[in-house]
Scaffold this motif. Structure first.
Motif, PDB file in Angstrom:
ATOM      1  N   THR A  53      42.282  22.516  47.025  1.00 40.05           N
ATOM      2  CA  THR A  53      42.046  21.545  48.089  1.00 40.05           C
ATOM      3  C   THR A  53      42.548  22.066  49.425  1.00 40.05           C
ATOM      4  O   THR A  53      43.625  22.669  49.499  1.00 40.05           O
ATOM      5  CB  THR A  53      42.732  20.201  47.791  1.00 40.05           C
ATOM      6  OG1 THR A  53      44.144  20.425  47.622  1.00 40.05           O
ATOM      7  CG2 THR A  53      42.156  19.568  46.536  1.00 40.05           C
ATOM      8  N   MET A  54      41.773  21.848  50.463  1.00 39.41           N
ATOM      9  CA  MET A  54      42.163  22.191  51.825  1.00 39.41           C
ATOM     10  C   MET A  54      42.615  20.912  52.515  1.00 39.41           C
ATOM     11  O   MET A  54      42.017  19.845  52.333  1.00 39.41           O
ATOM     12  CB  MET A  54      40.968  22.799  52.571  1.00 39.41           C
ATOM     13  CG  MET A  54      41.298  23.263  53.976  1.00 39.41           C
ATOM     14  SD  MET A  54      39.874  24.065  54.759  1.00 39.41           S
ATOM     15  CE  MET A  54      38.738  22.684  54.907  1.00 39.41           C
ATOM     16  N   ASN A  55      43.670  20.985  53.292  1.00 38.40           N
ATOM     17  CA  ASN A  55      44.254  19.798  53.928  1.00 38.40           C
ATOM     18  C   ASN A  55      44.697  18.764  52.894  1.00 38.40           C
ATOM     19  O   ASN A  55      44.766  17.573  53.178  1.00 38.40           O
ATOM     20  CB  ASN A  55      43.261  19.143  54.895  1.00 38.40           C
ATOM     21  CG  ASN A  55      43.069  19.951  56.164  1.00 38.40           C
ATOM     22  OD1 ASN A  55      44.038  20.507  56.685  1.00 38.40           O
ATOM     23  ND2 ASN A  55      41.854  20.025  56.657  1.00 38.40           N
ATOM     24  N   GLY A  56      44.963  19.234  51.680  1.00 36.28           N
ATOM     25  CA  GLY A  56      45.472  18.346  50.656  1.00 36.28           C
ATOM     26  C   GLY A  56      44.427  17.575  49.885  1.00 36.28           C
ATOM     27  O   GLY A  56      44.735  16.989  48.843  1.00 36.28           O
ATOM     28  N   THR A  57      43.185  17.540  50.345  1.00 34.34           N
ATOM     29  CA  THR A  57      42.176  16.743  49.643  1.00 34.34           C
ATOM     30  C   THR A  57      40.820  17.427  49.518  1.00 34.34           C
ATOM     31  O   THR A  57      40.182  17.339  48.472  1.00 34.34           O
ATOM     32  CB  THR A  57      41.951  15.385  50.357  1.00 34.34           C
ATOM     33  OG1 THR A  57      41.602  15.633  51.725  1.00 34.34           O
ATOM     34  CG2 THR A  57      43.198  14.521  50.317  1.00 34.34           C
ATOM     35  N   THR A  58      40.348  18.079  50.551  1.00 32.26           N
ATOM     36  CA  THR A  58      38.965  18.550  50.598  1.00 32.26           C
ATOM     37  C   THR A  58      38.752  19.804  49.758  1.00 32.26           C
ATOM     38  O   THR A  58      39.406  20.821  49.964  1.00 32.26           O
ATOM     39  CB  THR A  58      38.542  18.833  52.052  1.00 32.26           C
ATOM     40  OG1 THR A  58      38.768  17.663  52.837  1.00 32.26           O
ATOM     41  CG2 THR A  58      37.071  19.197  52.115  1.00 32.26           C
TER      42      THR A  58
END
Length: 233
Positions: free
Chosen positions: A124-129
């Motif tokens: 995940t990028m930015n914690g979600t994406t």
């Protein structure tokens, strides 16, 4: 080749590291010579698996930004991987990885190469994406297919992975009007009940985002996809 590289790099005003410059601008055939056995102690190897201090991305991530064809990017990526670059090393910014960049650029062949080398498809990028969400947003159906196929083989469920706003890949693909992506996700088992809210935002022909947009026949692409998804739900 390495001496020539440093001359050209210095002529560009020391734009990033020499290795990032090489990945961005040098022909693939010349680039491959840089990492031959005789260059084992090259200064370039110091940056093989580190984010560029200026561009914040790793050399393996920069490969996806090549503008001279997907095949060239794949060829260079193979050299980097064979030389020791790690497929999941993130940037020094939001936490993107080479897989993220391949999904963003729409290079399915490069993305599949990273998957074969063990890239984490659930990163995940930015914690979600996740990468599947980014590929869906950008309309890269072939990348979405590669990711969901890999997920099926690995027995992982990414088809309904959400971003920080709780939107699934199918939801953003529908919002952006990417019919082929919606088709791939539906075939992969996406929960279409989560994909078509009563109101969502939409980008018009002038590139302006409209909020609280209710699909109507005046927007034929969005309207037809939305109707199909609602019917399927």
């Amino acid at each position: 080749h390495e001496d020539t590289l440093f001359v050209e790099w210095e002529a560009q005003g020391n734009c990033g590291t020499p290795l990032t410059f090489a990945v961005n601008f040098l022909p693939a055939d010349v680039f491959s010579d840089i990492f031959r056995a005789r260059c084992r102690n090259s200064i370039l190897r110091q940056w093989l698996d580190l984010p560029d201090p200026k561009d914040t991305i790793t050399p393996l991530m920069a490969v996806a930004l090549r503008q001279d064809g997907h095949a060239v990017a794949v060829k260079i990526a193979k050299v980097l991987l064979d030389s020791g670059a790690r497929v999941d090393t993130p940037d020094s910014g939001p936490g993107a990885t080479p897989l993220t960049m391949a999904a963003q650029s729409g290079n399915a062949e490069l993305l599949e190469l990273f998957i074969r080398h063990g890239a984490n498809i659930e990163h995940t990028m930015n914690g979600t994406t996740q990468a599947v969400w980014i590929a869906s947003q950008n309309g890269h159906a072939s990348c979405v297919a590669a990711l969901v196929n890999a997920a099926a083989e690995q027995q992982k469920n990414i088809v309904d992975a959400t971003n920080r706003e709780g939107k699934t890949p199918c939801s953003i693909a529908l919002q952006m009007g990417h019919a082929a992506v919606v088709g791939v996700l539906v075939k992969a088992g996406a929960d279409v009940r989560r994909a078509s809210p009563t109101y969502y935002s939409e980008i018009d022909e002038e590139g302006t985002r409209k909020y609280n947009f209710d699909p109507s026949p005046s927007f034929p692409v969005h309207y037809s996809i939305d109707k199909a998804v609602r019917s399927y739900a």
